[in-house]
Scaffold this motif. Structure first.
Motif, PDB file in Angstrom:
ATOM      1  N   VAL A 298       0.928  -1.219   0.100  1.00  0.00           N
ATOM      2  CA  VAL A 298      -0.118  -0.096   0.150  1.00  0.00           C
ATOM      3  C   VAL A 298       1.030   1.350   0.033  1.00  0.00           C
ATOM      4  N   ASN A 325      -3.020   4.282  -7.589  1.00  0.00           N
ATOM      5  CA  ASN A 325      -2.155   3.818  -6.438  1.00  0.00           C
ATOM      6  C   ASN A 325      -3.511   3.604  -5.212  1.00  0.00           C
ATOM      7  N   ALA A 327      -6.172   2.416  -2.607  1.00  0.00           N
ATOM      8  CA  ALA A 327      -6.085   0.969  -2.106  1.00  0.00           C
ATOM      9  C   ALA A 327      -7.101   1.213  -0.577  1.00  0.00           C
ATOM     10  N   ARG A 343      -8.373  -2.199  -5.352  1.00  0.00           N
ATOM     11  CA  ARG A 343      -7.485  -1.325  -5.917  1.00  0.00           C
ATOM     12  C   ARG A 343      -8.194  -0.631  -6.979  1.00  0.00           C
TER      13      ARG A 343
END
Length: 458
Positions: A298, A325, A327, A343
């Motif tokens: 992460v 990116n 999460a 994601r």
């Protein structure tokens, strides 16, 4: 003498006036608060450097030891969230509910020293975000901002029609700087509005995805995941949007209407109301949860929200500057099992586009370049709003409101009706307000203008 045939330009001018009159104060407010939040990455370290910045060390204190230090400092407080240091030169942070106040508590991750605290809802960025989103008055403010954004779309559409070049490019594509008075103000308004229309639409629409009424309906239609993702996970009736607030963003927009999973062997019974609720009693440590975030790669900058009930979960979430990116992970507080790990790749097409739009809106997608673009857009909004008010003030009849006159024998323009109906359907609050404005226009404003301008037919 035969009167000239009325056209759509006349109606567009009138609706542009109404939209501008209502929207201008909100646009100024949104631009100014947006500018503050836009430069949060630069302002926070400058304003709160003693809380946020630490010398890089070699050995970090575990999250559990940091948690113990904070609990000792706030024995009556409830630890709500933990934010590990995003890099080697930043402090760790805990969000603590203490004596009815939500505090950001900063702690040195290398020595465990508490560096200080700030009111989580009254610091500059939190105030700017709260004003920007809901005027600091909750649901009513959210609806007003949403209404202003919807009318902002009306303003842009009507403005593009009004100022579209019709063989006259000076004063539309570029200002006539040798002019003076109302002509110069009119040119500044037209040129900034013409070139900024597309950017303003992106800002308005991307911002509206966060609103409580239209944004929620939009999310329910487009923000969907395969049902199978949750088939083997006990689900609660609570949605992930509960982790977000007007002053704090925890989970990405795409996750807001997803269900929060439940922890423990009795989660299924709890879901059906047959097991008693109780306070959280996690058997895995905070450091265990942080290790899961590291193992699952992460991106740094994530938060860990602690469970508050016996069936609650730890939530690891990062609302990344680059949405690719993003999460969101939910972790069972007893077993450490990852109940969900969502994601960007699992978002739907519209959700991906929306997340990218939000990051562009906030000036985070491409770093300083994105910030500069949004800065220019905000300055254009301010110039357009101020110049529009000046134009109205200069052209209005002395002591009168100055609503553009509308002839009584107007035909039913199919284009105009279609545009208004489309906007009313897409933005229900705009549709409702259109009815109100139409009634006021017929009953009050048109009569006032007829009295003010006896030479025109209202």
């Amino acid at each position: 003498m035969k009167q000239p045939k009325p056209n759509f330009y006349n109606l567009a001018w009138r609706w542009h006036f109404y939209a501008g009159l209502f929207v201008a104060p909100f646009m100024v407010m949104l631009a100014l608060t947006g500018l503050i939040y836009l430069f949060k990455p630069q302002l926070d370290p400058l304003m709160y450097g003693s809380l946020m910045n630490v010398p890089a060390g070699h050995h970090a204190v575990s999250a559990d030891d940091l948690l113990k230090r904070v609990k000792l400092a706030y024995p009556e407080g409830q630890i709500k969230q933990y934010l590990p240091p995003p890099n080697a030169e930043r402090s760790a942070q805990f969000v603590v509910i203490n004596a009815g106040h939500e505090l950001n508590v900063f702690i040195d991750p290398y020595h465990g020293d508490i560096l200080g605290e700030q009111d989580a809802k009254k610091n500059l960025q939190a105030l700017a975000r709260s004003i920007h989103g809901e005027l600091m008055i909750g649901t009513v403010g959210d609806r007003l901002v949403e209404l202003a954004a919807g009318w902002g779309v009306v303003l842009v559409v009507s403005g593009v029609f009004l100022w579209w070049p019709r063989g006259q490019y000076a004063g539309v594509l570029w200002p006539r700087l040798n002019s003076r008075g109302r002509v110069l103000w009119r040119d500044l308004h037209a040129v900034t509005g013409f070139w900024g229309a597309a950017f303003l639409l992106v800002m308005l629409l991307s911002g509206m995805t966060w609103t409580g009424f239209w944004g929620k309906q939009y999310a329910e239609v487009w923000n969907t995941f395969p049902a199978a993702m949750w088939d083997n996970v006990p689900k609660s009736d609570v949605e992930a949007r509960s982790l977000n607030s007007a002053t704090r963003q925890t989970v990405p927009w795409a996750m807001e209407n997803t269900p929060m999973p439940m922890s423990g062997d009795h989660a299924e019974h709890m879901a059906h109301g047959t097991a008693p609720a109780g306070p959280a009693a996690p058997t895995i440590s905070l450091q265990d949860v942080q290790n899961i975030a590291v193992q699952r790669k992460v991106e740094p900058g994530y938060s860990i929200t602690l469970p508050t009930t016996a069936t609650g979960v730890f939530t690891i979430a990062v609302f990344a500057d680059d949405p690719r990116n993003d999460a969101t992970l939910h972790v069972d507080q007893y077993t450490g099992d990852v109940l969900a790990d969502v994601r960007f790749e699992q978002y739907g097409t519209v959700a991906r586009a929306t997340e990218i739009g939000v990051m562009l809106h906030e000036g985070k997608m491409f770093g300083a370049f994105n910030q500069i673009i949004v800065l220019l857009i905000c300055l254009m909004i301010l110039l357009s709003a101020v110049s529009g008010v000046v134009i109205w003030w200069k052209r209005r009849p002395q002591g009168k409101f100055g609503v553009p006159p509308l002839r009584h024998d107007l035909p039913k323009w199919k284009t105009g009706v279609a545009i208004m109906l489309a906007l009313a359907v897409i933005f229900p609050l705009v549709g409702a307000s259109l009815i109100v404005v139409w009634v006021l226009d017929r009953l009050l404003l048109t009569r006032l203008n007829r009295q003010a301008e006896p030479g025109s037919v209202a």
